[in-house]
Scaffold this active site. Structure first.
Site, PDB file in Angstrom:
ATOM      1  N   SER A 143      46.558  44.557  40.694  1.00 40.16           N
ATOM      2  CA  SER A 143      46.075  43.084  41.001  1.00 40.16           C
ATOM      3  C   SER A 143      45.857  42.623  39.441  1.00 40.16           C
ATOM      4  CB  SER A 143      44.858  43.562  41.593  1.00 40.16           C
ATOM      5  OG  SER A 143      44.157  42.227  41.650  1.00 40.16           O
ATOM      6  N   TYR A 191      36.919  47.770  43.852  1.00 37.30           N
ATOM      7  CA  TYR A 191      38.335  47.439  43.668  1.00 37.30           C
ATOM      8  C   TYR A 191      38.651  47.195  42.247  1.00 37.30           C
ATOM      9  CZ  TYR A 191      42.397  44.409  44.957  1.00 37.30           C
ATOM     10  OH  TYR A 191      43.739  44.056  45.126  1.00 37.30           O
TER      11      TYR A 191
END
Length: 248
Positions: free
Chosen positions: A130, A143
């Site tokens: 990401s 995350y």
């Protein structure tokens, strides 16, 4: 397109979103794809559509992966979840679960796949990271931590796998039009104390030069190229697809 004909691929989180798009694209290029997902019905639906196989698996059960053997030429580590809370209120059990799903499970799957890849002098490990593997955002401690760790895992895999014909890379999208992102909108609105209809523009796309969400098929196109023979000298890299976010 048959450049992946004869190759086997495994895609985790393959029943929806980015994973399903990757499974479809790899199959379209000739690979035999195993769709791995905790949702058995959805995994079987995608697998049936592409002439592949379904693997119902709970990747949070990491102990069950320790003795696994995978005969996959291409491994796409995609499964992931999101949780939005300030550090001081972030549940420790949720933090540990996210580390297990997005760091420990990819490690164990890579570990299980490398002997087959080494034996055939060919392998492609593609980790769906990401922009948060390269940049941080508030309220996403688990995350961001997991994706940064995945970047390190990918690079070590690249160094160890290189002499054996195995490449390892990360794909780093910004916000992708998936159920994972849709689910975030209410949480982001609550955390930032703004209306839900302002979240996409004011939070999700604030740092992007291109003001739209990434489409799953765009991520899949990059993944399929990294899996191809043309990408044989591409390894240890992180490919941003973030609309210019990380250019800042």
């Amino acid at each position: 397109m048959t450049e992946l004909s004869g190759r086997t691929a495994l895609v985790t989180g393959g029943a929806s979103g980015i994973g399903a798009a990757c499974a479809r694209e790899l199959a379209a290029r000739g690979a035999t794809v195993t769709v791995a997902d905790v949702d058995e019905v959805a995994a079987k639906t995608v697998a049936d559509d592409i002439g592949g196989k379904a693997w119902a698996v709970d990747l949070l059960d990491v102990s069950a992966l320790e003795d696994l053997t995978l005969e996959a030429d291409i491994l796409v580590n995609n499964a992931g979840v999101q949780s939005i809370n300030a550090i001081e209120t972030f549940p420790p059990e949720k933090f540990r679960a996210m580390m297990a799903l997005m760091v420990e499970a990819p490690f164990l799957l890579i570990r299980a796949a490398l002997p087959h890849m080494y034996a055939h002098a060919f392998g492609r490990v593609i980790n769906i990271s990401s922009v948060h593997g390269l940049r941080a955002s508030e309220f996403k401690v688990a995350y961001v931590t997991a994706k940064h760790a995945l970047e390190g895992l990918s690079k070590v895999t690249a160094l160890e796998g290189g002499p054996h014909g195995v490449t390892s890379n990360c794909v780093n999208p910004g916000y992708v039009r998936t159920p994972l992102v849709t689910k975030q909108i209410a949480d982001q609105a609550r955390t930032h104390n703004i209306p839900e209809d302002e979240v996409v523009g004011e939070i999700l796309l604030k740092e992007s030069a291109i003001k739209r969400l990434v489409e799953p098929e765009e991520v899949a196109a990059l993944v399929s190229w990294l899996a191809s023979p043309s990408a044989g000298m591409v390894t240890g890299a992180s490919y941003t697809m973030d609309g210019g976010w990380s250019a800042r």
